[in-house]
Design an enzyme around this catalytic site. Structure first.
Site, PDB file in Angstrom:
ATOM      1  N   ASP A  58       0.826  -1.213   0.000  1.00 30.73           N
ATOM      2  CA  ASP A  58       0.000   0.000   0.000  1.00 30.73           C
ATOM      3  C   ASP A  58       0.867   1.272   0.000  1.00 30.73           C
ATOM      4  O   ASP A  58       2.004   1.263   0.454  1.00 30.73           O
ATOM      5  CB  ASP A  58      -0.867  -0.039   1.272  1.00 30.73           C
ATOM      6  CG  ASP A  58      -2.119   0.804   1.142  1.00 30.73           C
ATOM      7  OD1 ASP A  58      -2.366   1.355   0.054  1.00 30.73           O
ATOM      8  OD2 ASP A  58      -2.852   0.906   2.139  1.00 30.73           O
ATOM      9  N   GLY A  59       0.314   2.336  -0.516  1.00 34.76           N
ATOM     10  CA  GLY A  59       0.988   3.633  -0.455  1.00 34.76           C
ATOM     11  C   GLY A  59       1.592   4.101  -1.767  1.00 34.76           C
ATOM     12  O   GLY A  59       2.313   5.101  -1.804  1.00 34.76           O
ATOM     13  N   ASN A  60       1.332   3.398  -2.855  1.00 37.59           N
ATOM     14  CA  ASN A  60       1.960   3.756  -4.129  1.00 37.59           C
ATOM     15  C   ASN A  60       1.453   5.100  -4.663  1.00 37.59           C
ATOM     16  O   ASN A  60       2.248   5.947  -5.092  1.00 37.59           O
ATOM     17  CB  ASN A  60       1.712   2.645  -5.153  1.00 37.59           C
ATOM     18  CG  ASN A  60       2.223   1.304  -4.673  1.00 37.59           C
ATOM     19  OD1 ASN A  60       3.404   1.025  -4.742  1.00 37.59           O
ATOM     20  ND2 ASN A  60       1.322   0.487  -4.129  1.00 37.59           N
ATOM     21  N   ARG A 113       0.086   7.530  -2.886  1.00 36.16           N
ATOM     22  CA  ARG A 113       0.520   8.587  -1.961  1.00 36.16           C
ATOM     23  C   ARG A 113       1.992   8.949  -2.200  1.00 36.16           C
ATOM     24  O   ARG A 113       2.376  10.114  -2.153  1.00 36.16           O
ATOM     25  CB  ARG A 113       0.343   8.109  -0.513  1.00 36.16           C
ATOM     26  CG  ARG A 113      -0.058   9.198   0.462  1.00 36.16           C
ATOM     27  CD  ARG A 113      -0.251   8.658   1.845  1.00 36.16           C
ATOM     28  NE  ARG A 113      -1.143   7.499   1.884  1.00 36.16           N
ATOM     29  CZ  ARG A 113      -1.278   6.735   2.970  1.00 36.16           C
ATOM     30  NH1 ARG A 113      -0.562   6.987   4.064  1.00 36.16           N
ATOM     31  NH2 ARG A 113      -2.102   5.727   2.988  1.00 36.16           N
ATOM     32  N   HIS A 171       2.978   3.195  -8.852  1.00 34.26           N
ATOM     33  CA  HIS A 171       2.799   1.771  -9.158  1.00 34.26           C
ATOM     34  C   HIS A 171       4.047   1.217  -9.835  1.00 34.26           C
ATOM     35  O   HIS A 171       4.489   0.106  -9.530  1.00 34.26           O
ATOM     36  CB  HIS A 171       1.586   1.585 -10.075  1.00 34.26           C
ATOM     37  CG  HIS A 171       0.291   2.012  -9.472  1.00 34.26           C
ATOM     38  ND1 HIS A 171      -0.040   1.771  -8.161  1.00 34.26           N
ATOM     39  CD2 HIS A 171      -0.769   2.698 -10.005  1.00 34.26           C
ATOM     40  CE1 HIS A 171      -1.231   2.264  -7.904  1.00 34.26           C
ATOM     41  NE2 HIS A 171      -1.701   2.834  -9.005  1.00 34.26           N
ATOM     42  N   GLU A 227     -11.903  -4.805  -5.800  1.00 32.54           N
ATOM     43  CA  GLU A 227     -12.397  -3.424  -5.676  1.00 32.54           C
ATOM     44  C   GLU A 227     -11.624  -2.466  -6.590  1.00 32.54           C
ATOM     45  O   GLU A 227     -12.091  -1.372  -6.905  1.00 32.54           O
ATOM     46  CB  GLU A 227     -12.277  -2.941  -4.220  1.00 32.54           C
ATOM     47  CG  GLU A 227     -13.275  -3.579  -3.236  1.00 32.54           C
ATOM     48  CD  GLU A 227     -12.902  -4.994  -2.829  1.00 32.54           C
ATOM     49  OE1 GLU A 227     -11.725  -5.379  -2.977  1.00 32.54           O
ATOM     50  OE2 GLU A 227     -13.815  -5.729  -2.405  1.00 32.54           O
ATOM     51  N   ARG A 263     -11.280   1.905  -9.990  1.00 30.41           N
ATOM     52  CA  ARG A 263     -10.356   3.031 -10.202  1.00 30.41           C
ATOM     53  C   ARG A 263     -10.510   3.575 -11.619  1.00 30.41           C
ATOM     54  O   ARG A 263     -11.094   2.920 -12.473  1.00 30.41           O
ATOM     55  CB  ARG A 263      -8.908   2.574  -9.964  1.00 30.41           C
ATOM     56  CG  ARG A 263      -8.642   2.282  -8.498  1.00 30.41           C
ATOM     57  CD  ARG A 263      -7.183   2.020  -8.237  1.00 30.41           C
ATOM     58  NE  ARG A 263      -6.938   1.782  -6.813  1.00 30.41           N
ATOM     59  CZ  ARG A 263      -5.726   1.473  -6.332  1.00 30.41           C
ATOM     60  NH1 ARG A 263      -4.698   1.345  -7.162  1.00 30.41           N
ATOM     61  NH2 ARG A 263      -5.569   1.267  -5.039  1.00 30.41           N
ATOM     62  N   LEU A 284      11.369 -20.303  -3.796  1.00 27.65           N
ATOM     63  CA  LEU A 284      10.281 -19.442  -3.309  1.00 27.65           C
ATOM     64  C   LEU A 284       9.063 -19.526  -4.241  1.00 27.65           C
ATOM     65  O   LEU A 284       9.215 -19.482  -5.465  1.00 27.65           O
ATOM     66  CB  LEU A 284      10.758 -17.989  -3.255  1.00 27.65           C
ATOM     67  CG  LEU A 284       9.708 -16.936  -2.899  1.00 27.65           C
ATOM     68  CD1 LEU A 284       9.440 -16.954  -1.387  1.00 27.65           C
ATOM     69  CD2 LEU A 284      10.135 -15.539  -3.337  1.00 27.65           C
ATOM     70  N   ARG A 304       1.725  -4.857   6.180  1.00 32.03           N
ATOM     71  CA  ARG A 304       0.994  -3.840   5.439  1.00 32.03           C
ATOM     72  C   ARG A 304       1.735  -2.517   5.551  1.00 32.03           C
ATOM     73  O   ARG A 304       2.130  -2.087   6.655  1.00 32.03           O
ATOM     74  CB  ARG A 304      -0.447  -3.656   5.934  1.00 32.03           C
ATOM     75  CG  ARG A 304      -1.163  -2.590   5.082  1.00 32.03           C
ATOM     76  CD  ARG A 304      -2.650  -2.572   5.190  1.00 32.03           C
ATOM     77  NE  ARG A 304      -3.212  -1.638   4.199  1.00 32.03           N
ATOM     78  CZ  ARG A 304      -4.474  -1.648   3.799  1.00 32.03           C
ATOM     79  NH1 ARG A 304      -5.333  -2.524   4.316  1.00 32.03           N
ATOM     80  NH2 ARG A 304      -4.911  -0.778   2.885  1.00 32.03           N
TER      81      ARG A 304
HETATM   82  C1  LIG Z   1      -1.656  -5.621 -11.161  1.00 29.99           C
HETATM   83  C2  LIG Z   1      -0.252  -5.529 -10.642  1.00 29.99           C
HETATM   84  C3  LIG Z   1       0.164  -4.388  -9.925  1.00 29.99           C
HETATM   85  C4  LIG Z   1       1.453  -4.319  -9.478  1.00 29.99           C
HETATM   86  N1  LIG Z   1       1.855  -3.209  -8.767  1.00 29.99           N
HETATM   87  C5  LIG Z   1       3.224  -2.950  -8.328  1.00 29.99           C
HETATM   88  C6  LIG Z   1       3.413  -3.297  -6.872  1.00 29.99           C
HETATM   89  C7  LIG Z   1       2.651  -2.346  -5.979  1.00 29.99           C
HETATM   90  C8  LIG Z   1       1.212  -2.635  -5.897  1.00 29.99           C
HETATM   91  C9  LIG Z   1       0.333  -2.381  -7.050  1.00 29.99           C
HETATM   92  C10 LIG Z   1       0.914  -2.177  -8.371  1.00 29.99           C
HETATM   93  N2  LIG Z   1       2.294  -5.375  -9.733  1.00 29.99           N
HETATM   94  N3  LIG Z   1       3.600  -5.583  -9.384  1.00 29.99           N
HETATM   95  C11 LIG Z   1       3.947  -6.797  -9.847  1.00 29.99           C
HETATM   96  C12 LIG Z   1       2.871  -7.393 -10.485  1.00 29.99           C
HETATM   97  C13 LIG Z   1       2.829  -8.726 -11.076  1.00 29.99           C
HETATM   98  C14 LIG Z   1       1.641  -9.468 -11.052  1.00 29.99           C
HETATM   99  C15 LIG Z   1       1.623 -10.750 -11.574  1.00 29.99           C
HETATM  100  C16 LIG Z   1       2.781 -11.272 -12.127  1.00 29.99           C
HETATM  101  F1  LIG Z   1       2.768 -12.532 -12.626  1.00 29.99           F
HETATM  102  C17 LIG Z   1       3.942 -10.541 -12.158  1.00 29.99           C
HETATM  103  C18 LIG Z   1       3.981  -9.271 -11.623  1.00 29.99           C
HETATM  104  C19 LIG Z   1       1.827  -6.473 -10.409  1.00 29.99           C
HETATM  105  N4  LIG Z   1       0.571  -6.568 -10.873  1.00 29.99           N
END
Ligand SMILES: Cc1cc(N2CCCCCC2)n2ncc(-c3ccc(F)cc3)c2n1
Length: 255
Positions: A35-37, A39, A52, A82, A86, A146, A203
């Site tokens: 959280d906080g991206n 902001r 993001h 949810e 956006r 992992l 979080r």
């Molecule tokens: C929708 C979304 C948003 C997203 N954020 C970056 C991290 C901060 C939170 C929201 C934005 N990230 N970061 C990595 C992925 C991802 C997802 C699946 C995958 F197989 C590989 C990478 C991702 N997917």
């Protein structure tokens, strides 16, 4: 080396040189609400999508750190049910991040023996998002390091209702009897079937709520909250969380 933007180096990270992480009592399963991206971007006069993007690069750093400390499962809340509310442009950007992340980091993740999976309504994602993730799942399915588990199009209440409906159907078909039905059987109907419950929930950004994340699975988890915004999160902060987890005595409802 994670590809983080150098000119954002003046990060408000919590650092504590005295923080040591023992090799024993490492949480097997760590879940993170990143959280906080938005902001973080707003504080810098940048568009939300810049937060993001920076947050995506932090993911790789924490994956490397989790592997180093021998965490077995890392579940990251990347997109909730949810989040579809956006602005369209933000959702479209977010739905491109998996492909961008994998294009940049998949070779390194394979090198680090990471297995990629997802929880949530995968079919509800855009085709381009699904194709990129499905390829990564295939490429890493035999890795036994992992488990990097992204919660995508995920909502815990939807997950629980979906499980209840399937239990009802199986009971109607007499594939399941009420006497057989218990918490362990119910857990098999959830997206997280086969995974151990999270031991530690982190979080970021100072919020202290679950936001419809793993409501069943987090029943006995230790919660660790930090004011650090996700794009400012780092191995140092992750170490703080692991260290603090190791100072706690797990009770599982006992005394
Ligand atoms: C929708 C979304 C948003 C997203 N954020 C970056 C991290 C901060 C939170 C929201 C934005 N990230 N970061 C990595 C992925 C991802 C997802 C699946 C995958 F197989 C590989 C990478 C991702 N997917």
């Amino acid at each position: 080396m994670s590809m983080r933007l150098p000119f954002f180096k003046n990060k408000q990270e919590e650092t504590d040189d005295s923080c040591t992480v023992e090799t024993t009592n490492i949480p097997k399963h760590v879940a993170i609400i990143m959280d906080g991206n938005g902001r973080w971007a707003k504080k810098r006069g940048l568009p939300r999508i810049a937060g993001h993007k920076e947050g995506m690069n932090v993911v790789k750093e924490i994956v490397r750190s989790a592997t180093h400390y021998k965490v077995e499962i890392l579940t990251l809340y990347a997109f909730s049910t949810e989040n579809w509310k956006r602005p369209k442009s933000e959702v479209e950007f977010l739905m491109k991040l998996p492909k961008e992340f994998l294009h940049t980091y998949l070779p390194e993740l394979i090198e680090e023996n990471v297995r990629i999976d997802t929880i949530g309504e995968f079919d509800g994602l855009p085709l381009h998002t699904k194709e990129a993730i499905q390829y990564a799942k295939e490429q890493t399915k035999d890795n036994d390091g992992l488990l990097l588990n992204f919660a995508l199009n995920y909502g815990s209440r939807f997950e629980i209702m979906r499980a209840i409906k399937q239990v009802y159907t199986d009971m109607q078909k007499e594939d399941l009897s009420i006497d057989q039905f218990d918490e362990e059987v119910f857990s098999k109907y959830l997206y997280t079937n086969g995974l151990s419950d999270p031991d530690l929930l982190i979080r970021t950004s100072g919020e202290q709520r679950l936001s419809n994340f793993l409501l069943w699975q987090l029943a006995y988890a230790e919660f660790w909250f930090t004011d650090v915004l996700w794009p400012d999160f780092s191995e140092e902060v992750f170490k703080r969380a692991l260290h603090d987890y190791q100072q706690r005595k797990r009770r599982y409802g006992g005394i």
